[in-house]
Write an enzyme that holds these catalytic residues in place. Structure first.
Site, short mmCIF file in Angstrom:
data_model
loop_
_atom_site.label_atom_id
_atom_site.label_comp_id
_atom_site.label_asym_id
_atom_site.label_seq_id
_atom_site.Cartn_x
_atom_site.Cartn_y
_atom_site.Cartn_z
N HIS A 87 -40.67 -16.14 -54.35
CA HIS A 87 -40.03 -14.89 -54.76
C HIS A 87 -38.95 -15.10 -55.82
CE1 HIS A 87 -36.87 -15.81 -51.62
NE2 HIS A 87 -36.10 -15.30 -52.57
N ASP A 139 -44.40 -17.77 -49.03
CA ASP A 139 -43.29 -17.73 -49.98
C ASP A 139 -42.86 -19.15 -50.33
OD1 ASP A 139 -41.24 -16.86 -51.59
OD2 ASP A 139 -39.86 -16.45 -49.93
N SER A 243 -31.89 -18.81 -51.63
CA SER A 243 -33.36 -18.78 -51.58
C SER A 243 -33.96 -20.00 -52.26
CB SER A 243 -33.86 -17.52 -52.27
OG SER A 243 -33.57 -16.39 -51.51
#
Length: 855
Positions: A87, A139, A243
Site C-alpha cells: 500500500h 499487503d 507502514s
C-alpha cells in the site's frame, strides 16, 4: 494507529503469487547459501508507547523516501532487495515509477545518518497481483535496488521465516519505524528510530477483538496471511509512517521477520491490535521474485523450540480490555476531580487526564491585566486530588497556544512532579477522539471547572440530556453555516436540563464543564460554557477538537473510543443541513422537519386562565407570550386574572428533549386602539425561559407574507387533550377579503382559505395562531384568531412598533420581498362575492378566481 491505508500509496510491478499459502519451496533439510548470514546485529553498548532505539540495534531497518521525505519503512532482506508493504506504492489504484523512490540504509536519525549510512535508487517494485486494498491482504512489496547495499554493522539483512515456521502466540517481538508517536502526532526532531515491544496474538483472539464494536464502529475479518500483534489494552502500537516496516522476533540468536506493518484502526486503541502481513505465508512468492539474485534472502530453518506451541482454541470468546478511565462510584463523586491551589488565588477546578497530567482552564493562571505568560515559579503550586493523603507538586505548566480568557482554547495542562498510582479513588477522566459523536439524549452532568461558585441548589439541577446536533448548532452556531454531520467536530454541545430551574436563581458566578456518559463511562465532553447570564449553561465548547493537543503534550492522556454507536439515518440527520437566519436577539422560529406529530412546536404555549379556560399563546421572547385578548380577558375586565403559562407540552406529555416549563403571568399589555378593544395581548412572564427545543421564540415578519411561504393554523384538535395539530391554509389577498366581508373588517385583518379536508382540524375557542414557514426554513407568526371566526385572524405586522417597544427582544426578521397581498379597492368585487359573505360556496368559488384576482 491511524489506518495505514491512508498513507500516500505507490506501487510499480505486479506479479502473481503461485503457492502463496503453500509450504516452503525448499525442503526442511536444505540449507541457505553460506555467504549470507542474517538477523545478527552487531552488539551495541516511535511508534506509539515506544522509545528511542540504540544505533545499530536494527541494521535491516530502512527508510523509503518519496518526494524528498520519509513515507514508509522497509527491511533489507538481501544486498539488492528490500521488503515493504504494497500500500506504500499505490495512489488511487495507480502505480508510480520506481525511479521516484529511494532507499536510505543504515539510518538511525532522519536528521543525521550514522557512519556507514547510504542511499540507493530503486530499480523495480514488485507487488502481488491479487493486492487491491489492505483489508483484503497480500499487503507486501519487494524493491530491487539499483546497486547492492554496502553491508556492515549499520546495514545487515534480516532472516525470513519459511512457510512452515510457527511463531508462538504471546511471543514478545519488536516493531520499529519513524512513524507518528500518536495519532496525528509526528515523531519530533531529531527523528530517532523508535522501537516498541509487541506480543503476538493468535488468529482467533485477534478476530474476537476485532469483532467487538470499536473505533469508527468498524469490525474486521482477519484473513489468512495476516498476523496481529499488540495488547488488548492498547497504548503500544505502530502508527502512520511505520507502514512497511518489520516486526521481528528473536529465535536461537537470530532475528526473524514475522510481519510487515500493514494497517489498523487508529493507533494504540483499546482492543484494536496492529495488523501485519505474515511473511511466512509468502515464502514461495518472495523466492520466485528474487530468483537469480546472488546472494538472495536467507530462510534459515526454524531453531528448535524449547516447548511445543499448543494449538490455539477456536472459541469466539476473548478477554476484552475495558476502559481504564471515566469510572465513578456515583455522579458528583468524581475520582478525577482536581483542585489547583495557587497562592493568593481561589482554587481552580480541573480534571486528571493521565497519571501525570491535570487539565484546567488557562484563565485560572492568566493575569487579567497582562498579556504576558503566566508565572513560572511553580514551587508553591499544589494540586489536590481525591483520596490523596497529600497535595501533589507541579513540575510544569503548558498553556494552549491560543489560550485566552473567553475562547474555546482556554486550556492548560499541569504536569505533576510525581505520577499518581491509579485506583478506584484516583483515576483519570476519559477524553474523546476528534471523530467522537455524542448521541442526542446522552446522559450528561455539569462538573465544576475553573474558579467559581458551586451549584445553586440540589445536584439534580446539574443533570441533563444532550440535545441533537441540529438543534444545538442552530441555537448557538453561525446562521447559514452547515450543521456538522455526525462524526465531524461540532460547533457546540448543548445540555437540556431535566430539573426545572429555581425561579430567581442566578448562575452567573459559577463555572462548569460538561461530562457525558456512555456505557457507564464518563467523558469530559465540553469545556467553558458559553455566556448565559443568570441561566444555567446552555452550550459548551466541545473538547474533542483539543484531543490531539492534549495527547501531544501528555503522551499518555486517556483518549477513549466512542462506546455508544446506535445512531444512523433514523437517529440523527446524515445529510448536510443549514440553519435558518438569526435575528439580532438570536435564534427563532426553529423546528426540526422530522419532528413526530404533535411535538416540537417550541413556541406553542398553553395559557391557563383562572382555572376555567385554556388559550393558545406564542412565545415571542424569553419573557413574553402573545395571545388573543378575547381569550385571556373577559369583556369589560380591567384586572389581570391568575394566569399560568406552560411550554414544552404535547397534551399530557413533556417533550423528549427539553422539558415542561411553567411561568406565571405578572402583567398584560394591550396596544392603544381608538374606540376598539385591541385583538392582541402581550403577557409578561414571571421569569425568563431558557431557550431549548421545547421553549424557543418564534420569528416575526414586519411586512406581510414573504413570497413562497407556506402557511398553517396551529391549534388543538380537542381542548381537553391539547395535542397540537396544524391545518394548511392559503392567505387570501386583501381585495378578496374586503369583498367577502363588505368592508366591515377592522384594519389589518387576514382571511384564510383552508385546504380541502382541513377546515375542522383545529378547535377555535382557544384562539389559535396563524403561522407561515419561509423558504429558508424559519417559522414566522402572522396572526392570531379573531373571536367567533375560523377564517379571520388579527395580523401581527401592523403592531410591529408596539411589540418592539414593549418586548425589546422580539425577533423581527428583515423584510424580504413584497407583501403577499396587493392593495386594491372593493369596488372591483365580482357580484357573486359581494353577495356571498359567510357562504361556503363563495369560499370554494375563490379557487376559480385566484388567478384572475392575483393578476
Amino acid at each position: 494507529m491511524a489506518r495505514h491505508l491512508l498513507l500516500p500509496l505507490v506501487m510499480l510491478v505486479i506479479s502473481p503469487i503461485p503457492g502463496a499459502f503453500q509450504d516452503s519451496a525448499l525442503s526442511p533439510t536444505q540449507e541457505e547459501p553460506e555467504d549470507l548470514d542474517c538477523g545478527r546485529p552487531e552488539p551495541s553498548a516511535r511508534i506509539v508507547g515506544g522509545s528511542n532505539a540504540q544505533p545499530g540495534t536494527w541494521p535491516w531497518q530502512v527508510s523509503l523516501h518519496h518526494g524528498g521525505g520519509h513515507i514508509c519503512g522497509g527491511s533489507l532482506i538481501a544486498p539488492s532487495w528490500v521488503l515493504s508493504a504494497a500500500h506504500c506504492f499505490m495512489t488511487n489504484g495507480t502505480l508510480e515509477p520506481a525511479a521516484e523512490w529511494s532507499v536510505l540504509l543504515g539510518v538511525h536519525s532522519q536528521d543525521g545518518p550514522l557512519d556507514g549510512a547510504h542511499t540507493r535508487a530503486v530499480a523495480a517494485i514488485v507487488v502481488p497481483a491479487n493486492y487491491s486494498q489492505v483489508e483484503l491482504g497480500a499487503d507486501l512489496a519487494l524493491l530491487r535496488l539499483a546497486s547492492p547495499a554496502s553491508l556492515g554493522p549499520a546495514v545487515w539483512p534480516v532472516c525470513l521465516p519459511r512457510a512452515s515456521h510457527r511463531f508462538v502466540h504471546g511471543t514478545a517481538c519488536w516493531a520499529t519505524g519513524w512513524g507518528d508517536v500518536q495519532e496525528a502526532d509526528p515523531l519530533p526532531l531529531p527523528w530517532v528510530l523508535q522501537e516498541v515491544e509487541l506480543r503476538l496474538l493468535g488468529e482467533a483472539t485477534c478476530q474476537c477483538l476485532y469483532s467487538q464494536p470499536g473505533p469508527f464502529n468498524l469490525t474486521l475479518q482477519i484473513l489468512p496471511g495476516m498476523l496481529c500483534a499488540g495488547y488488548p489494552e492498547g497504548r503500544r502500537d505502530t502508527c502512520q509512517g511505520d507502514s512497511g516496516g518489520p516486526l521481528v522476533c528473536e529465535e536461537g540468536g537470530r532475528w526473524f521477520q514475522a510481519g510487515i506493518t500493514s494497517f489498523g484502526f487508529g493507533c494504540g486503541r483499546r482492543n484494536r491490535p496492529g495488523v501485519f502481513t505474515a511473511v511466512a505465508t509468502y515464502e514461495a512468492w518472495i523466492r520466485e521474485q528474487v530468483m537469480g539474485s546472488e546472494p538472495g534472502p536467507a530462510f534459515p530453518t526454524q531453531p528448535q523450540k524449547t516447548q511445543s506451541d499448543p494449538q490455539e482454541p477456536r472459541e469466539e470468546n476473548c478477554t476484552i480490555a475495558l476502559p481504564e478511565c471515566g469510572k465513578a462510584p456515583r455522579p458528583g463523586a468524581w475520582p478525577w476531580e482536581a483542585q489547583v491551589m495557587v497562592p493568593g488565588s481561589r482554587p481552580c477546578h480541573g480534571a486528571l487526564v493521565s497519571e501525570s497530567w491535570v487539565l484546567a482552564p488557562a484563565s485560572c493562571f492568566l493575569d487579567p491585566n497582562s498579556s504576558d505568560s503566566p508565572p513560572r515559579d511553580l514551587d508553591a503550586w499544589r494540586v489536590l486530588l481525591p483520596s490523596r493523603p497529600r497535595a501533589e507538586r507541579v513540575a510544569r505548566l503548558v498553556q494552549h497556544e491560543n489560550a485566552s480568557w473567553d475562547n474555546a482554547s482556554d486550556l492548560a495542562l499541569l504536569q505533576l512532579r510525581t505520577p499518581v498510582n491509579l485506583s478506584a479513588a484516583s483515576r483519570p477522566v476519559c477524553l474523546p477522539h476528534p471523530e467522537h459523536y455524542f448521541l442526542p439524549g446522552s446522559r450528561c452532568r455539569l462538573a465544576r471547572w475553573g474558579r467559581g461558585e458551586p451549584a445553586l441548589g440540589p445536584g439534580a439541577l446539574l443533570e441533563a440530556e444532550l440535545l441533537g446536533g441540529w438543534w444545538c448548532h442552530c441555537l448557538y452556531g453561525r446562521q447559514g453555516a452547515a450543521v456538522p454531520l455526525p462524526g465531524d467536530p461540532p460547533h457546540a454541545l448543548c445540555p437540556a436540563y431535566q430539573e426545572k430551574e429555581e425561579v430567581g436563581s442566578c448562575w452567573n458566578d459559577s463555572r462548569w464543564s460538561l461530562l457525558c456518559q456512555e456505557e457507564g463511562t464518563w467523558f469530559l465532553a465540553g469545556i467553558r460554557d458559553f455566556p448565559s447570564g443568570c441561566l444555567r449553561p446552555r452550550a459548551f465548547f466541545p473538547l474533542q477538537t483539543h484531543g490531539p493537543w492534549i495527547s501531544h503534550v501528555t503522551r499518555g492522556a486517556y483518549l477513549e473510543d466512542q462506546l455508544a454507536w446506535d445512531w444512523g439515518p433514523d437517529g440523527e440527520e446524515t445529510e448536510t443541513q443549514t440553519c435558518p437566519p438569526h435575528t439580532e436577539h438570536g435564534a427563532c422560529g426553529l423546528r426540526l422537519e422530522a419532528a413526530p406529530v404533535g411535538v416540537l412546536w417550541p413556541w406553542l404555549a398553553e395559557v391557563h386562565v383562572a382555572g376555567d379556560r385554556v388559550c393558545t399563546g406564542i412565545l415571542l421572547a424569553p419573557g413574553w407570550v402573545l395571545a388573543a385578548t378575547h381569550c385571556v380577558l373577559r369583556p369589560g375586565s380591567t384586572t389581570v386574572p391568575y394566569i399560568e403559562v406552560y411550554l414544552g407540552r404535547a397534551g399530557a406529555s413533556s417533550l423528549p428533549q427539553g422539558h415542561q416549563v411553567s411561568r406565571l403571568v405578572i402583567s398584560i399589555r394591550l396596544p392603544q386602539h381608538l374606540g376598539l378593544r385591541p385583538p392582541l395581548a402581550l403577557l409578561e412572564l414571571s421569569s425568563r425561559v431558557e431557550p431549548s427545543p421545547s421553549a424557543l421564540p418564534i420569528c416575526l415578519h414586519p411586512a406581510g407574507i414573504p413570497p413562497g411561504a407556506s402557511c398553517w393554523v396551529l391549534g388543538w384538535k380537542e381542548p381537553q387533550d391539547r395535542v397540537p395539530v396544524a391545518a394548511a391554509v392559503s392567505i387570501l389577498t386583501q381585495r378578496i377579503c374586503d369583498c367577502l366581508y363588505q368592508g366591515i373588517l377592522p384594519p389589518g385583518t387576514l382571511c384564510v382559505l383552508y385546504a380541502e379536508g382541513q377546515e375542522n382540524r383545529c378547535e377555535m375557542t382557544s384562539a389559535p395562531p396563524l403561522l407561515c414557514q419561509m423558504t429558508e426554513g424559519s417559522w414566522i407568526l402572522v396572526g392570531m384568531a379573531v373571536q367567533g371566526s375560523r377564517e379571520l385572524f388579527a395580523a401581527i405586522g401592523p403592531e410591529e412598533a408596539w411589540i418592539s417597544q414593549t418586548v425589546g427582544e422580539a425577533n423581527f426578521l428583515p423584510p424580504s420581498g413584497s407583501p403577499h397581498w396587493p392593495t386594491g379597492g372593493s369596488n372591483l368585487c365580482p357580484p357573486e362575492l359581494a353577495k356571498a359573505s359567510g357562504s361556503p360556496h363563495a369560499v370554494y368559488f375563490l379557487l376559480l378566481l385566484t388567478l384572475l384576482i392575483q393578476s
